[in-house]
Motif scaffolding. Structure first.
Motif, PDB file in Angstrom:
ATOM      1  N   GLU A  17      10.192   1.042   0.320  1.00  0.00           N
ATOM      2  CA  GLU A  17       9.465  -0.127   0.827  1.00  0.00           C
ATOM      3  C   GLU A  17       9.832  -0.411   2.284  1.00  0.00           C
ATOM      4  O   GLU A  17       8.955  -0.696   3.104  1.00  0.00           O
ATOM      5  CB  GLU A  17       9.740  -1.345  -0.049  1.00  0.00           C
ATOM      6  CG  GLU A  17       9.081  -1.233  -1.404  1.00  0.00           C
ATOM      7  CD  GLU A  17       9.328  -2.436  -2.293  1.00  0.00           C
ATOM      8  OE1 GLU A  17      10.295  -3.196  -2.047  1.00  0.00           O
ATOM      9  OE2 GLU A  17       8.549  -2.610  -3.238  1.00  0.00           O
ATOM     10  N   ARG A  22       5.110  -0.470   2.530  1.00  0.00           N
ATOM     11  CA  ARG A  22       4.199  -0.793   1.424  1.00  0.00           C
ATOM     12  C   ARG A  22       5.032  -1.032   0.169  1.00  0.00           C
ATOM     13  O   ARG A  22       6.043  -0.370  -0.039  1.00  0.00           O
ATOM     14  CB  ARG A  22       3.247   0.374   1.140  1.00  0.00           C
ATOM     15  CG  ARG A  22       2.257   0.614   2.253  1.00  0.00           C
ATOM     16  CD  ARG A  22       1.484   1.887   2.066  1.00  0.00           C
ATOM     17  NE  ARG A  22       0.467   1.780   1.021  1.00  0.00           N
ATOM     18  CZ  ARG A  22      -0.448   2.708   0.799  1.00  0.00           C
ATOM     19  NH1 ARG A  22      -0.482   3.812   1.527  1.00  0.00           N
ATOM     20  NH2 ARG A  22      -1.331   2.549  -0.146  1.00  0.00           N
ATOM     21  N   GLU A  26       2.214  -0.292  -4.929  1.00  0.00           N
ATOM     22  CA  GLU A  26       1.093   0.407  -4.291  1.00  0.00           C
ATOM     23  C   GLU A  26       1.297   1.909  -4.315  1.00  0.00           C
ATOM     24  O   GLU A  26       0.370   2.667  -4.585  1.00  0.00           O
ATOM     25  CB  GLU A  26       0.905  -0.066  -2.845  1.00  0.00           C
ATOM     26  CG  GLU A  26       0.269  -1.411  -2.733  1.00  0.00           C
ATOM     27  CD  GLU A  26       0.000  -1.796  -1.278  1.00  0.00           C
ATOM     28  OE1 GLU A  26      -0.133  -0.892  -0.414  1.00  0.00           O
ATOM     29  OE2 GLU A  26      -0.071  -2.999  -1.015  1.00  0.00           O
ATOM     30  N   TRP A  27       2.506   2.341  -4.009  1.00  0.00           N
ATOM     31  CA  TRP A  27       2.789   3.776  -4.038  1.00  0.00           C
ATOM     32  C   TRP A  27       2.598   4.352  -5.439  1.00  0.00           C
ATOM     33  O   TRP A  27       2.066   5.458  -5.598  1.00  0.00           O
ATOM     34  CB  TRP A  27       4.204   4.066  -3.534  1.00  0.00           C
ATOM     35  CG  TRP A  27       4.349   3.885  -2.070  1.00  0.00           C
ATOM     36  CD1 TRP A  27       5.103   2.950  -1.430  1.00  0.00           C
ATOM     37  CD2 TRP A  27       3.706   4.639  -1.042  1.00  0.00           C
ATOM     38  NE1 TRP A  27       4.972   3.083  -0.072  1.00  0.00           N
ATOM     39  CE2 TRP A  27       4.120   4.114   0.198  1.00  0.00           C
ATOM     40  CE3 TRP A  27       2.814   5.716  -1.044  1.00  0.00           C
ATOM     41  CZ2 TRP A  27       3.685   4.633   1.414  1.00  0.00           C
ATOM     42  CZ3 TRP A  27       2.378   6.225   0.171  1.00  0.00           C
ATOM     43  CH2 TRP A  27       2.813   5.694   1.378  1.00  0.00           C
TER      44      TRP A  27
END
Length: 69
Positions: A17, A22, A26-27
Motif C-alpha cells: 500500500e 493503492r 484493489e490489488w
C-alpha cells in the motif's frame, strides 16, 4: 515476534500500500479479475503491467489463490 503478528503473504500488505499507493483490496480485485490462472503467469503480469516487485506480486497472488479476502 509478537504472537499476533501478521505472517505469510499478508505481511507484505502494508509495504504494498505504501509503495504503490493503492489499497490491498484493489490489488486483490485486480488479481481476481485477471483472465490468467497460473500463479507465475499472474506474478509476471503484475510485474509487467503494474510495475510491482516480485515479492509484492507473489504475495498478492498467493493470498488470492489461498482464498484470502
Amino acid at each position: 515476534m509478537p504472537e499476533n503478528a501478521v505472517k505469510g503473504p499478508a505481511s507484505y500488505f502494508p509495504s504494498i500500500e505504501k509503495k504503490y499507493g493503492r489499497p490491498v483490496s484493489e490489488w486483490l480485485e485486480v488479481v481476481r479479475a485477471s483472465p490468467l490462472t497460473k500463479h507465475m503467469e499472474l506474478v509476471s503480469w503484475l510485474k509487467a503491467e503494474y510495475g510491482l516487485g516480485h515479492g509484492h506480486a507473489n504475495a498478492l497472488v498467493a493470498h488470492v489463490r489461498a482464498g484470502g479476502w
